[in-house]
Design a protein around this motif. Structure first.
Motif, PDB file in Angstrom:
ATOM      1  N   GLY A  95      -5.865   6.515   4.284  1.00  0.00           N
ATOM      2  CA  GLY A  95      -7.304   6.438   4.015  1.00  0.00           C
ATOM      3  C   GLY A  95      -7.965   5.273   4.732  1.00  0.00           C
ATOM      4  O   GLY A  95      -9.071   5.407   5.279  1.00  0.00           O
ATOM      5  N   LEU A  96      -7.315   4.100   4.742  1.00  0.00           N
ATOM      6  CA  LEU A  96      -7.900   2.942   5.422  1.00  0.00           C
ATOM      7  C   LEU A  96      -7.965   3.160   6.932  1.00  0.00           C
ATOM      8  O   LEU A  96      -8.949   2.794   7.579  1.00  0.00           O
ATOM      9  N   GLU A 156     -14.698  -3.618  -1.946  1.00  0.00           N
ATOM     10  CA  GLU A 156     -15.042  -2.363  -2.602  1.00  0.00           C
ATOM     11  C   GLU A 156     -16.305  -2.540  -3.436  1.00  0.00           C
ATOM     12  O   GLU A 156     -16.578  -3.608  -3.969  1.00  0.00           O
ATOM     13  N   LEU A 214       0.837  -1.195   0.000  1.00  0.00           N
ATOM     14  CA  LEU A 214       0.000   0.000   0.000  1.00  0.00           C
ATOM     15  C   LEU A 214       0.873   1.246   0.000  1.00  0.00           C
ATOM     16  O   LEU A 214       1.920   1.286   0.658  1.00  0.00           O
ATOM     17  N   ASP A 215       0.432   2.289  -0.699  1.00  0.00           N
ATOM     18  CA  ASP A 215       1.156   3.555  -0.623  1.00  0.00           C
ATOM     19  C   ASP A 215       0.677   4.346   0.584  1.00  0.00           C
ATOM     20  O   ASP A 215      -0.279   3.964   1.277  1.00  0.00           O
ATOM     21  N   GLU A 267      -3.088   5.310   0.623  1.00  0.00           N
ATOM     22  CA  GLU A 267      -4.011   4.213   0.908  1.00  0.00           C
ATOM     23  C   GLU A 267      -3.999   3.855   2.396  1.00  0.00           C
ATOM     24  O   GLU A 267      -5.051   3.614   3.000  1.00  0.00           O
ATOM     25  N   ARG A 268      -2.802   3.827   2.992  1.00  0.00           N
ATOM     26  CA  ARG A 268      -2.719   3.494   4.411  1.00  0.00           C
ATOM     27  C   ARG A 268      -3.466   4.524   5.255  1.00  0.00           C
ATOM     28  O   ARG A 268      -4.231   4.181   6.157  1.00  0.00           O
ATOM     29  N   THR A 321      -9.732  -5.733   1.690  1.00  0.00           N
ATOM     30  CA  THR A 321     -10.711  -4.665   1.485  1.00  0.00           C
ATOM     31  C   THR A 321     -11.806  -5.145   0.542  1.00  0.00           C
ATOM     32  O   THR A 321     -11.535  -5.857  -0.429  1.00  0.00           O
TER      33      THR A 321
END
Length: 591
Positions: A407-408, A445, A400-401, A404-405, A443
């Motif tokens: 945001g999660l 989606e 994960l960039d 993304e980290r 995840t």
């Protein structure tokens, strides 16, 4: 908090992997001596209470003795009051003495010394008084002889907090009683002045009548009750602050975290909960060899560890002994949540007791299949959610960039809402953190938006352990089942052979209560657990796990004695986010 010099985790420190047997023998002998002294204290306290209350001993403090020693008429009452208060104080101090608190020992020495002084004059003239004097003097001598066993350090701010709270409560009770007297002059006899009212208000704090006389009996009762209630509350709160165990701010140092990671790299496959030792609200105690460690957090006077000790099994006894020594040095009650059968055996050898707490659900990735009638419910739920348009992705955190980290982690916090963060023994307390690159994030989606997520932490090199399960409250039912199914399908590609799911508390009891022919006790216990599930999800977690047909691995609660279980329960509930100490108590402690 581990003793000894730090290391970078690259290798073990030199030293023995097992504790000194002589040191353990001394610890157990010291514990036996302390228990004997505590029970002696309780027996002496009961004897003193009987001596003060029963008619025959009370006559010793009567007219013959008073006349022979030329004592004032109030000596009899004063002796009874002092003996009673001191005896009750000893009874209350016994709990602090059992936990080897130095302040409890200091106060107990003062109290027994006072009892000896009070009883000695009566012992010069009467047999009963001589028995009381010799008993209190003997207990005083025992306290002095056993001084070295009372080593538990107090809360550094306990003395100041106790004095402040004592003053605040006593002043509040004094002011309230004085106000009641000042606004009710018409219900008082005569015209007492402010000085008499102040003296009466002060004496009411210790339950003694003052110079003010009342026309209304209810006002006399009210002022006495209010004053004595505030006085007792002031003493109890001050005593709690004075004798309470320290509760250090939980923190895992960078050095300790590095050493724990090195131990997990070598021995992490032994326990599915080992990785949770890396929670940053834990401290760690390492064995003398540095090959094993116990991670714990202190709450409500309980040093609460979880899972098995981290590291080499051969070095576990050394880490356990040093952890117990740390507990003794601070007056903490040692306890362990959710350790395995092997871990419970190691703790039992150190002198603690164990109770089966529940079972952990473990899935074998190599044999897991959705085929067969027992898995029909899971198959149908997963298929229904797929048809609703959900897609699942399984990735390592390292993939994960940063965006993304972040945001999660924000989604997980948003979906939790105002609820307390749940989990201690089986939760890492952080989501998609760069410090955990080998953790797996699942995840789900729909329409380009994440609607559900799971996080699994490493269990050695070939396992995963469920850490976090969150979803959008508006998401479809069955989403969690789909994410687990997709994880199991991706497990071979991740090199994962086993997956630990949720922990089911009292699973065996629930299962026994549902069997045909179950007895009334088993059915009643299962019914009580289902009622409790309305608050703590006991039954729902068991049924969710059972749908996947897992292997069940028992987990245990380790504790010193049964009388410590209520305190351990409060600490465990607070650690797991299900309540614990009242908010008012926590605010006072933070102050």
């Amino acid at each position: 908090m581990g003793p000894g010099p730090s290391t970078d985790g690259a290798g073990p420190r030199p030293g023995p992997s097992r504790p000194d047997p002589a040191a353990r023998a001394r610890r157990l002998a010291g514990a036996a001596i302390v228990r004997t002294l505590v029970w002696s204290t309780r027996l002496v306290a009961l004897l003193m209470i009987a001596y003060a209350l029963l008619p025959a001993p009370r006559r010793i403090l009567g007219e013959p003795l008073r006349s022979s020693l030329a004592l004032p008429h109030t000596a009899r009452l004063a002796g009874i009051v002092i003996t009673m208060v001191a005896a009750v104080g000893l009874m209350l101090l016994a709990t602090g003495l059992r936990r080897r608190k130095r302040r409890a020992w200091t106060v107990a020495v003062g109290v027994t010394g006072l009892l000896t002084i009070v009883n000695l004059p009566h012992g010069l003239s009467t047999g009963h008084g001589l028995v009381a004097a010799l008993t209190s003097a003997g207990l005083l001598a025992a306290f002095i002889a056993c001084r070295r066993y009372f080593v538990a350090r107090p809360d550094p701010g306990g003395l100041t907090a106790g004095l402040v709270l004592f003053g605040q409560l006593a002043l509040a009770g004094f002011a309230l009683v004085w106000l009641l007297l000042a606004i009710n002059h018409q219900r008082l006899v005569g015209a007492p002045g402010p000085q008499d009212e102040a003296v009466h208000a002060a004496l009411s704090l210790v339950g003694v009548s003052g110079p003010v006389l009342f026309r209304a009996a209810w006002l006399d009762d009210l002022t006495s009750t209010v004053g004595l209630s505030f006085g007792i509350a002031a003493v109890l709160v001050a005593a709690y602050c004075l004798l309470r165990s320290p509760e250090p701010r939980p923190v895992l140092t960078a050095d300790d975290e590095s050493r724990l990671r090195a131990l997990l790299d070598r021995h992490g496959e032994r326990d599915s909960l080992g990785y949770f030792a890396l929670r940053r609200d834990k401290a760690a105690v390492f064995s003398p060899s540095g090959k094993a460690a116990v991670a714990y957090r202190v709450l409500a006077g309980v040093a609460l560890a979880s899972g098995d000790p981290v590291g080499d099994v051969e070095a576990w006894p050394g880490a356990i002994e040093l952890f117990l020594a740390e507990c003794t040095g601070h007056g903490w009650v040692p306890a362990v949540l959710a350790c395995s059968e092997r871990g419970a055996t190691a703790w039992a050898r150190a002198g603690l007791d164990a109770l089966e707490l529940g079972d952990e659900a473990v899935l074998d990735a190599r044999s897991f299949s959705l085929e067969g009638r027992p898995m029909r419910g899971i198959r149908q739920a997963a298929a229904r959610v797929r048809r609703a348009g959900y897609a699942v992705r399984v990735r390592r955190v390292a993939e994960l960039d940063d965006g993304e980290r972040t945001g999660l982690a924000a989604l997980a916090s948003t979906w939790r809402g105002d609820a307390a963060e749940r989990g201690y023994s089986m939760a890492l307390s952080r989501m998609a953190d760069a410090a955990d690159p080998n953790a797996v994030v699942v995840t789900a989606e729909r329409g380009g938006a994440v609607r559900g997520l799971l996080q699994f932490v490493p269990w050695g090199r070939e396992g995963l352990s469920l850490d976090l399960m969150r979803r959008d409250p508006a998401a479809d039912n069955g989403l969690n089942e789909l994410m687990i199914v997709e994880l199991m399908a991706a497990a071979p590609g991740l090199g994962v052979a086993r997956v630990s799911l949720n922990f089911a508390v009292f699973r065996a009891a629930l299962e026994r209560g549902e069997r045909i022919g179950a007895g009334p006790v088993a059915r009643l216990w299962a019914r009580i657990l289902r009622i409790a599930s309305r608050f703590w999800q006991i039954d729902s977690l068991y049924r969710f796990n059972a749908k996947f047909r897992p292997e069940w691995a028992p987990r245990f609660l380790v504790f010193p004695t049964a009388r410590d279980l209520p305190r351990i329960l409060v600490a465990a509930l607070e650690a797991e986010g299900f309540g614990g100490r009242p908010p008012l108590v926590l605010r006072l402690l933070r102050r």
